[in-house]
Structures are given as structure tokens and as C-alpha cells.
Design a protein around this motif. Structure first.
Motif: not given
Length: 91
Positions: A9-15, A35-39, A44-47
Motif C-alpha cells: 500500500q505504501h508503494h502505491k501511495n508513493i507511486e 514525496l521525499v518524506e514518504m520515501i 526506514r520501515f523496510e530496513e
């Protein structure tokens, strides 16, 4: 794993945010900053959460298969012709 659904879902929001940034009529400094903040948050979430959970679930065969798939993908999509797939070489 709910973390994987969250990541998708986060990937979709970033897209969607990228699309807004690419729009000549909707682009603003705030869109780019958002966008920078979202990425940054997603990275951080992924890592910190997602990747450690995945690593706990994988065995040696899973890792080997992931390496093979990654090498195949990189070879097929390599624009610079870089063919050294060091992660597949035996030590």
C-alpha cells in the motif's frame, strides 16, 4: 504478513505522489517534499521491520533462489552491461 500488505500500500501511495510530482500543473515544492518524506519513512520501515521479518522466514535455499532471480533480473535490465554478479560467485 500484515507488514507486506502495508508495504504494498505504501508503494502505491508513493507511486501516486510521484505522478503528482510529474504533473506540470500539480507539481509544487510541497508535493516534492511530501514525496521525499514518504520515501524516507518507507525506507526506514523496510530496513527496520519488513526486511528483518523476511530474513527470519528464509532458509538457505530461499536465499540461493533469490540470488539467482536477482542476477537474472539485473542481467536482463542492465543498461551499462555490467555482468559481474559477485553475489553468485562461490568463495
Amino acid at each position: 504478513m500484515p507488514e507486506i500488505k502495508f508495504a504494498y500500500q505504501h508503494h502505491k501511495n508513493i507511486e501516486m505522489q510521484i505522478e503528482q510530482c510529474l504533473s506540470p500543473t500539480k507539481t509544487s515544492f510541497q508535493h516534492i517534499k511530501s514525496l521525499v518524506e514518504m520515501i524516507e519513512q518507507h525506507t526506514r520501515f523496510e530496513e527496520r521491520i519488513l526486511f528483518p521479518l523476511i530474513e527470519q522466514q528464509m532458509n538457505e535455499t530461499d536465499w540461493a533462489n533469490a540470488g539467482i532471480k536477482l542476477a537474472s533480473f539485473l542481467n536482463a535490465h542492465s543498461e551499462d552491461g555490467y555482468a559481474d554478479v559477485f553475489w553468485l560467485k562461490q568463495k
